[in-house]
Design an enzyme around this catalytic site. Structure first.
Site, PDB file in Angstrom:
ATOM      1  CG  HIS A   1      -6.932  -4.485   1.414  1.00 48.60           C
ATOM      2  ND1 HIS A   1      -5.831  -4.038   1.249  1.00 48.60           N
ATOM      3  CD2 HIS A   1      -7.596  -3.891   2.267  1.00 48.60           C
ATOM      4  CE1 HIS A   1      -5.647  -2.892   1.759  1.00 48.60           C
ATOM      5  NE2 HIS A   1      -7.158  -2.758   2.410  1.00 48.60           N
TER       6      HIS A   1
ATOM      7  CG  ASN B   1     -10.119  -0.701   4.013  1.00 48.39           C
ATOM      8  OD1 ASN B   1      -8.892  -0.969   3.748  1.00 48.39           O
ATOM      9  ND2 ASN B   1     -10.012   0.034   5.266  1.00 48.39           N
ATOM     10  CG  HIS B   2      -8.907   3.186   2.884  1.00 46.82           C
ATOM     11  ND1 HIS B   2      -9.862   4.047   3.677  1.00 46.82           N
ATOM     12  CD2 HIS B   2      -8.296   2.614   3.725  1.00 46.82           C
ATOM     13  CE1 HIS B   2      -9.625   4.063   4.926  1.00 46.82           C
ATOM     14  NE2 HIS B   2      -8.378   3.129   5.214  1.00 46.82           N
TER      15      HIS B   2
ATOM     16  CG  HIS C   1      -0.331   0.403   6.005  1.00 47.90           C
ATOM     17  ND1 HIS C   1      -0.512   1.788   6.031  1.00 47.90           N
ATOM     18  CD2 HIS C   1      -1.404  -0.244   5.185  1.00 47.90           C
ATOM     19  CE1 HIS C   1      -1.735   1.906   5.068  1.00 47.90           C
ATOM     20  NE2 HIS C   1      -1.971   0.741   4.523  1.00 47.90           N
TER      21      HIS C   1
ATOM     22  CD  GLU D   1      -6.772   0.397   1.151  1.00 50.77           C
ATOM     23  OE1 GLU D   1      -7.964   0.121   0.691  1.00 50.77           O
ATOM     24  OE2 GLU D   1      -6.340   0.206   2.494  1.00 50.77           O
ATOM     25  CG  ASN D   2      -3.917   3.379   2.544  1.00 57.07           C
ATOM     26  OD1 ASN D   2      -3.258   2.263   2.500  1.00 57.07           O
ATOM     27  ND2 ASN D   2      -5.214   3.437   2.993  1.00 57.07           N
TER      28      ASN D   2
ATOM     29  CG  ASP E   1      -1.532  -1.358   1.472  1.00 56.24           C
ATOM     30  OD1 ASP E   1      -0.863  -2.382   1.142  1.00 56.24           O
ATOM     31  OD2 ASP E   1      -2.643  -1.419   2.149  1.00 56.24           O
TER      32      ASP E   1
ATOM     33  CG  HIS F   1      -6.188  -3.655   5.721  1.00 52.24           C
ATOM     34  ND1 HIS F   1      -6.796  -2.428   5.595  1.00 52.24           N
ATOM     35  CD2 HIS F   1      -6.382  -4.046   7.127  1.00 52.24           C
ATOM     36  CE1 HIS F   1      -7.421  -2.043   6.656  1.00 52.24           C
ATOM     37  NE2 HIS F   1      -7.175  -2.990   7.417  1.00 52.24           N
TER      38      HIS F   1
HETATM   39 FE   FE2 Z   1      -6.817  -1.215   3.656  1.00 52.00          FE
END
Ligand code: FE2
Length: 271
Positions: A154, A67-68, A181, A39-40, A8, A179
């Protein structure tokens, strides 16, 4: 096939480190295909179309999410049109975008990339990831109509990730967790030949709380009161990933090795 998966990207420092390092990584590791979780990428929350194109032009072949995926509301408007952007396949039917797609790698081989989200400790709670995987791979078989299959799982709970890896063992080339990190050191080839890691870690500043400036998360733990917005940390990012080499005949993994470059973490170069 030689595949690189990077974790990520968090904020500007994460995405700039990825974009800067991709040409060198591609050349030195002789990569056939590069996947990055994005996603981040937009200030820690989602991804914009502009950033998506910057990372693709920088050398990535596919950007996955989680999720993001739709934190940037604009994503709902372009997800259908961007074939190299994946959102979790187990979102409800009718969600914009796609969860899986087949791509041609630099060596001419076909690779199926799939993005599926776990449900333990995750919001939003999506459809069952195991049955989603069954339906995603029912029409594509490793070594038959695709040469490699990579699944970005994820998820928060390593127990769910491990079981998901075992569930797909022997049927896909790589199950890579994203996810949390935080990179785990359990990279391995499972008994059926699938490469696996519970979490690949992030591409971001590790002098932080999961890539975000550490002051506000720490304040919230201490006081239970939000004081400021949570924003990405700005220090030098560590680029974290795994490189997988697959067997050209079976599509299963021959090796998986971690990559860590730059920033605070001890460097590791794929063996
Ligand atoms: Fe995530």
């Amino acid at each position: 096939m030689r595949i690189l998966f990077l974790g990520d990207m968090v904020g500007r420092t994460g995405r700039e480190a990825v974009i800067k390092s991709l040409p060198d990584l591609s050349q030195k590791l002789k990569l056939d295909f590069i996947i990055v979780n994005g996603e981040n990428a937009a200030a820690g929350f989602g991804i914009t179309r502009k950033i998506l194109h910057q990372v693709l032009e920088g050398g990535a072949d596919v950007i996955t999410s989680g999720n993001h995926a739709f934190d940037q509301r604009e994503t709902l408007g372009w997800a259908d049109e961007e074939e190299r952007f994946l959102r979790p396949a187990n979102f409800p039917t009718g969600t914009p975008g796609r969860g899986s797609n087949i791509y041609e790698a630099r060596n001419g081989a076909l690779i199926l990339v799939s993005n599926i989200m776990g449900r333990v400790f995750m919001k939003p709670e999506l459809d069952d990831p195991f049955s989603a995987a069954e339906s995603e791979f029912s029409v594509c078989s490793l070594g038959l109509n695709v040469d490699a299959i990579v699944v970005d799982f994820h998820a928060e709970a390593t127990s769910e990730s491990q079981c998901f890896g075992h569930f797909l063992d022997g049927r896909v080339s790589l199950v890579v967790g994203t996810h949390t990190h935080i990179p785990t050191s359990d990279y391995q080839i499972l008994s059926g030949g699938t490469a696996y890691i519970s979490d690949v870690g992030m591409c971001g500043d590790y002098d932080s709380s999961l890539g975000m400036d550490k002051e506000e998360p720490l304040n919230r733990f201490l006081t239970k009161i939000s004081k400021n917005r949570v924003e990405p940390a700005k220090g030098t990012a560590t680029v974290c990933g795994v490189m997988v080499i697959t067997d050209d005949k079976t599509g299963l993994a021959l090796s998986i090795s971690p990559l860590r470059a730059g920033g605070k973490l001890t460097p590791v170069w794929p063996s």
